[in-house]
Design an enzyme around this catalytic site. Structure first.
Site, PDB file in Angstrom:
ATOM      1  CB  CYS A   1      -0.934   0.027   1.201  1.00 12.29           C
ATOM      2  SG  CYS A   1      -1.692  -1.564   1.601  1.00 12.29           S
TER       3      CYS A   1
ATOM      4  CG  HIS B   1       2.973   4.248 -15.295  1.00 10.41           C
ATOM      5  ND1 HIS B   1       3.922   3.373 -15.768  1.00 10.41           N
ATOM      6  CD2 HIS B   1       3.103   4.232 -13.948  1.00 10.41           C
ATOM      7  CE1 HIS B   1       4.596   2.844 -14.748  1.00 10.41           C
ATOM      8  NE2 HIS B   1       4.100   3.352 -13.628  1.00 10.41           N
TER       9      HIS B   1
ATOM     10  CG  MET C   1      -7.775  -0.377  -4.467  1.00 15.41           C
ATOM     11  SD  MET C   1      -6.574   0.040  -3.210  1.00 15.41           S
ATOM     12  CE  MET C   1      -6.925  -1.292  -2.060  1.00 15.41           C
TER      13      MET C   1
ATOM     14  CB  CYS D   1      -0.461   3.799  -4.350  1.00 14.21           C
ATOM     15  SG  CYS D   1       0.068   2.884  -5.806  1.00 14.21           S
ATOM     16  CG  HIS D   2      -2.747   4.428  -0.432  1.00 14.46           C
ATOM     17  ND1 HIS D   2      -3.873   5.088  -0.864  1.00 14.46           N
ATOM     18  CD2 HIS D   2      -2.837   3.177  -0.931  1.00 14.46           C
ATOM     19  CE1 HIS D   2      -4.625   4.250  -1.582  1.00 14.46           C
ATOM     20  NE2 HIS D   2      -4.008   3.093  -1.645  1.00 14.46           N
TER      21      HIS D   2
ATOM     22  CG  HIS E   1       5.281   7.463 -10.614  1.00  9.09           C
ATOM     23  ND1 HIS E   1       5.183   7.053  -9.316  1.00  9.09           N
ATOM     24  CD2 HIS E   1       5.377   6.329 -11.341  1.00  9.09           C
ATOM     25  CE1 HIS E   1       5.224   5.728  -9.252  1.00  9.09           C
ATOM     26  NE2 HIS E   1       5.341   5.267 -10.473  1.00  9.09           N
TER      27      HIS E   1
HETATM   28 FE1  DHE Z   1       7.530   0.930 -10.338  1.00  7.72          FE
HETATM   29  C1  DHE Z   1       9.972   2.448 -12.253  1.00  7.72           C
HETATM   30  C2  DHE Z   1       7.574   3.567  -8.241  1.00  7.72           C
HETATM   31  C3  DHE Z   1       4.756  -0.299  -8.799  1.00  7.72           C
HETATM   32  C4  DHE Z   1       7.797  -1.905 -12.155  1.00  7.72           C
HETATM   33  N1  DHE Z   1       8.566   2.681 -10.271  1.00  7.72           N
HETATM   34  C5  DHE Z   1       9.511   3.123 -11.173  1.00  7.72           C
HETATM   35  C6  DHE Z   1       9.965   4.421 -10.772  1.00  7.72           C
HETATM   36  C7  DHE Z   1       9.294   4.729  -9.631  1.00  7.72           C
HETATM   37  C8  DHE Z   1       8.410   3.640  -9.328  1.00  7.72           C
HETATM   38  C9  DHE Z   1       9.428   6.002  -8.814  1.00  7.72           C
HETATM   39  C10 DHE Z   1      11.001   5.272 -11.483  1.00  7.72           C
HETATM   40  C11 DHE Z   1      12.392   4.870 -11.051  1.00  7.72           C
HETATM   41  C12 DHE Z   1      13.464   5.651 -11.782  1.00  7.72           C
HETATM   42  O1  DHE Z   1      13.377   5.808 -12.994  1.00  7.72           O
HETATM   43  O2  DHE Z   1      14.413   6.113 -11.129  1.00  7.72           O
HETATM   44  N2  DHE Z   1       6.342   1.536  -8.813  1.00  7.72           N
HETATM   45  C13 DHE Z   1       6.540   2.641  -8.075  1.00  7.72           C
HETATM   46  C14 DHE Z   1       5.531   2.758  -7.059  1.00  7.72           C
HETATM   47  O3  DHE Z   1       5.478   3.622  -6.143  1.00  7.72           O
HETATM   48  C15 DHE Z   1       4.496   1.754  -7.342  1.00  7.72           C
HETATM   49  C16 DHE Z   1       3.327   2.451  -8.012  1.00  7.72           C
HETATM   50  C17 DHE Z   1       3.905   1.035  -6.147  1.00  7.72           C
HETATM   51  C18 DHE Z   1       4.909   0.316  -5.276  1.00  7.72           C
HETATM   52  O4  DHE Z   1       4.544  -0.022  -4.150  1.00  7.72           O
HETATM   53  O5  DHE Z   1       6.024   0.083  -5.681  1.00  7.72           O
HETATM   54  C19 DHE Z   1       5.233   0.894  -8.374  1.00  7.72           C
HETATM   55  N3  DHE Z   1       6.452  -0.805 -10.464  1.00  7.72           N
HETATM   56  C20 DHE Z   1       5.375  -1.109  -9.749  1.00  7.72           C
HETATM   57  C21 DHE Z   1       4.889  -2.423 -10.053  1.00  7.72           C
HETATM   58  O6  DHE Z   1       3.898  -3.007  -9.511  1.00  7.72           O
HETATM   59  C22 DHE Z   1       5.720  -2.950 -11.144  1.00  7.72           C
HETATM   60  C23 DHE Z   1       4.875  -3.072 -12.414  1.00  7.72           C
HETATM   61  C24 DHE Z   1       6.293  -4.334 -10.866  1.00  7.72           C
HETATM   62  C25 DHE Z   1       7.278  -4.374  -9.772  1.00  7.72           C
HETATM   63  O7  DHE Z   1       8.383  -4.791 -10.051  1.00  7.72           O
HETATM   64  O8  DHE Z   1       6.952  -4.004  -8.661  1.00  7.72           O
HETATM   65  C26 DHE Z   1       6.748  -1.852 -11.278  1.00  7.72           C
HETATM   66  N4  DHE Z   1       8.668   0.381 -11.926  1.00  7.72           N
HETATM   67  C27 DHE Z   1       8.649  -0.858 -12.478  1.00  7.72           C
HETATM   68  C28 DHE Z   1       9.644  -0.906 -13.527  1.00  7.72           C
HETATM   69  C29 DHE Z   1      10.262   0.351 -13.577  1.00  7.72           C
HETATM   70  C30 DHE Z   1       9.634   1.138 -12.548  1.00  7.72           C
HETATM   71  C31 DHE Z   1       9.919  -2.104 -14.412  1.00  7.72           C
HETATM   72  C32 DHE Z   1      11.386   0.806 -14.502  1.00  7.72           C
HETATM   73  C33 DHE Z   1      10.863   1.110 -15.871  1.00  7.72           C
HETATM   74  C34 DHE Z   1      11.980   1.525 -16.799  1.00  7.72           C
HETATM   75  O9  DHE Z   1      11.954   1.068 -17.941  1.00  7.72           O
HETATM   76  O10 DHE Z   1      12.847   2.287 -16.395  1.00  7.72           O
END
Ligand code: DHE
Length: 720
Positions: A226, A552, A267, A229-230, A510
């Site tokens: 949680c 996104h 959600m 996002c929150h 983000h």
């Molecule tokens: Fe991510 C990038 C935050 C959920 C896979 N994710 C990022 C970035 C942030 C972020 C701030 C950018 C980083 C950077 O470039 O320096 N992600 C968050 C969250 O806060 C969120 C919404 C909820 C959480 O609790 O984490 C979240 N993210 C996810 C997932 O559920 C994903 C799909 C699967 C996982 O691995 O958790 C996911 N996020 C990714 C990926 C990137 C990413 C694969 C990098 C993408 C890229 O090509 O650079």
């Protein structure tokens, strides 16, 4: 929609009152909207609510027995009826999901809008698509509360209501009198909607108690599922605030229903996915009505306690120990294993599987490409040496409790060569960024991001660090501070005394990436439906571009549009749309910093896009779409005709299709099938496609929940 009805609970109050002399209000049947033949069974007018205490009907559902029409209520009796209604709404948490005229705070957008419930029920009964067993409006509403899946309304925001959205147990919390009062009130809508409600004293909600074991379990679940996002302090960002002022009025039932079933706004349906049990959703609902436990801080000394140099610098190879093309390695996040797989892009062999942080999030490559920096959600940074015969962790340090971003220093120019010299980790909690030595990960400097929001200049206790990129143009990192809506340009020339320029952008920042020239950094302000554009050469904001709902981009995708020139692309979580934004203010000022294309996609919930300069295609996924088939679908758009999707297909019969990466040559595209670690044979895999023909060329099986993939060459050079 019936489900939704339930929610109404809240409402009520109002009615009561005043002027609402029960007798003055016509029964729904008088409105003339009920089908002929049913008029006689509509519920009693509100004047009789306080006496409507008959037992609930059993199937076939009929209108509740009518209270004696002659029971003209005295004033106190009317007040009592209002309180019954208020109690019903409060217990059911209806206001959390529905719009209900006359009910304080009932502005929810999870279930159907109940503003015209009486008319809506009559129309549904007259429709051959109706699947329930009610025969009149009151019976319909009653059924919707007691047996919500008997008929699924098409009126949820965004489309049909899914089964299970309205909790079937909601009626258990209501007394017969409360249920009947709610049915009668709703059946009378919109007839009673114009009345000014008077406030009825509803007992102040008290946060439910948790045992120590429940508190520990809920805290862990909140962190895992949680907080991203929150927010750790639950002040809201991508998801809404979850502080007790918001959650107490909703109550345990409505909150647990939302946690179990998810919402159309994004959600996740944690219960339906099997991630949380019913009991866990209830524990979480109770937890959320209490004040968040104060999270711990972290000092440099604590970080240094976790710092380990596994292989000292002088024991590391001086040249690559492998004959493989290590620049074509992929670092693949194995999310639920807390590991990164290093996979050979030529042979698809897993060269090594490396233990890293918990629920590892992303990898970024050092400027030379020799090292991969990896960050876990638990704030553990790992340094992997890709020159080793079997690449492995050579240093690590835990520098936050909750983190998402990491990068190295990439500048090599007149102000010095900073290649591989420093690393930076962006923390969600504590809200800060931490600077580390690039070759040993020794943490040496913490900078708090607690600060003031860019627009209202209010103190925010938890502005989290989202995306970070290393500038190629200056010895700087571009650090995105989510909740304050600021982009910080952090100059690392003198890292113990860094200079920081704070740009005003938008909330909540983000993820994002460079344009093709690597001068402009484009980042999603997802809550504002905007892309903020930073000019890294001038060190200032270049633009704020309006987009559809919740952009996104991942890092986005750069290509040359046949009509508008160089563009950068993002898809969206909230709408089935992919937009192209012009990125060449000098060559194509007419197209720069505006949406020049908005291409329709088969659904919302898209997480990532990708392309390569050599490719004919833009790839897009839908990993968070609620539909299982769309979740595992990918689409391509032809750069030559970027007006529509050219082709869409499901890449597996389980899991979600998520994230793309090209091999070094730009000839093959890798897509993850994000499976379930606890379902044998469906843990996950990577599907490799020929980018020219779109034909599948390989599957890399048995990878535990693969998500992000980062090719060494493409990541060093920011090719996307
Ligand atoms: Fe991510 C990038 C935050 C959920 C896979 N994710 C990022 C970035 C942030 C972020 C701030 C950018 C980083 C950077 O470039 O320096 N992600 C968050 C969250 O806060 C969120 C919404 C909820 C959480 O609790 O984490 C979240 N993210 C996810 C997932 O559920 C994903 C799909 C699967 C996982 O691995 O958790 C996911 N996020 C990714 C990926 C990137 C990413 C694969 C990098 C993408 C890229 O090509 O650079």
């Amino acid at each position: 929609m019936r489900h939704h009805v339930t929610l109404l609970l809240g409402l009520l109050l109002a009615l009561i009152i005043a002027g609402c002399t029960p007798a003055a209000k016509p029964a729904p049947s008088d409105s003339g909207v009920l089908p002929a033949g049913r008029v006689g069974s509509v519920p009693a007018p509100r004047s009789n609510l306080d006496t409507a205490v008959n037992a609930r009907p059993v199937a076939p559902v009929q209108a509740p027995a009518q209270a004696p029409a002659q029971a003209a209520a005295p004033q106190e009796a009317a007040a009592s009826g209002a309180q019954v209604l208020a109690a019903g709404f409060s217990k059911g948490g209806c206001a959390a999901c529905h719009i209900i005229p006359g009910v304080a705070g009932a502005v929810g957008t999870i279930g159907p809008d109940l503003s015209t419930m009486g008319e809506t029920a009559a129309a549904a009964l007259a429709d051959s698509a109706y699947t329930g067993s009610a025969t009149d409006v009151a019976g319909y509403i009653h059924e919707a509360i007691v047996e919500p899946d008997a008929f699924l309304s098409a009126g949820c925001p965004g489309g049909a209501c899914p089964a299970g959205l309205m909790p079937a147990t909601l009626a258990d919390a209501l007394s017969d009198a409360e249920l009947e009062a709610m049915v009668a009130y709703l059946a009378d809508l919109p007839g009673n909607a114009g009345e000014a409600p008077a406030e009825v004293a509803v007992p102040e909600a008290v946060a439910p108690a948790l045992t120590d074991a429940e508190l520990a379990e809920a805290s862990q679940i909140f962190f895992d599922r949680c907080a991203g996002c929150h927010g750790t302090l639950r002040k809201g960002a991508t998801g809404p605030a979850l502080t007790p002022d918001v959650t107490l009025p909703k109550g345990t039932l409505a909150l647990s229903s939302i946690i179990f079933n998810g919402t159309p706004r994004g959600m996740p349906d944690w219960g339906k996915q099997g991630v949380l049990t019913q009991a866990q959703t209830e524990t979480m609902a109770k937890f959320l009505q209490n004040e968040p436990p104060p999270p711990p801080e972290m000092s440099l000394a604590q970080m240094l306690d976790t710092w380990k140099v596994v292989v000292p610098l002088d024991e590391r190879p001086v040249a690559p120990q492998t004959t493989r093309d290590w620049e074509d390695y992929f670092a693949v996040t194995l999310r639920d294993a807390g590991q990164v797989a290093i996979i050979d892009g030529d042979t698809y062999e897993v060269v090594n599987t490396v233990n890293t942080g918990y629920a590892v999030h992303i990898s970024r490559m050092s400027a030379t490409g020799r090292y991969a920096y990896v960050i876990g959600r638990d704030g553990r940074a790992s340094l992997i040496d890709l020159w080793m015969e079997k690449p492995d962790v050579v240093a690590e340090a835990k520098v936050c409790y909750d983190a998402r971003s990491i990068d190295g220093s990439k500048y090599d120019g007149p102000e010095g060569d900073f290649s591989d010299k420093y690393a930076i980790v962006g923390c969600y909690w504590p809200p800060a960024f931490v600077m580390l030595d690039g070759l040993t990960l020794e943490p040496f400097k913490i900078v708090s991001t607690r600060s003031y929001t860019y627009d209202t200049e209010e103190f925010h206790p938890e502005p989290r660090v989202a995306a970070i990129v290393a500038s190629h143009n200056k010895p700087e990192w571009i650090v995105n501070v989510k909740e304050s809506g600021q982009v910080w340009l952090v100059n690392y020339t003198d890292p113990l005394a860094p200079t920081i320029k704070m740009l005003e952008a938008e909330r909540f920042l983000h993820d994002g990436g460079w344009d093709a020239s690597k001068r402009y950094f484009l980042v999603a302000a997802n809550n504002a439906n905007k892309i903020a554009v930073v000019d890294s050469v001038e060190g200032k904001m270049a633009a704020l571009v309006d987009t559809p709902k919740i952009p996104h981009p991942g890092r986005g995708a750069n290509w040359v549009d046949p009509e508008f020139g160089p563009v950068w692309t993002t898809s969206h979580l909230g709408e089935g749309s992919l937009v192209a934004i012009g990125t060449d203010p000098e060559g194509r000022p007419d197209a720069a910093w505006r949406v020049v294309r908005n291409i329709e996609l088969p659904g919302a919930g898209s997480l990532f896009v990708k392309t390569h300069p050599n490719s004919d295609w833009i790839w897009v996924d839908f990993g968070l779409n609620p539909d299982e088939k769309i979740q595992r679908t990918v689409c391509v758009i032809a750069k030559a005709n970027p007006t529509k999707t050219e082709k869409c297909w499901e890449i597996a019969d389980y899991g979600r299709a998520v994230h793309f990466e090209y091999n070094k040559e730009g000839t093959e595209v890798w897509v993850s099938v994000w499976g379930r670690a606890d379902v044998p044979d469906q843990v996950g895999e990577i599907v490799v496609y020929n980018d020219k023909t779109l034909e599948e060329v390989a599957r890399i099986p048995n990878l535990v929940t693969p998500t992000g993939k980062f090719n060494v060459y493409n990541t060093v050079n920011d090719i996307y």
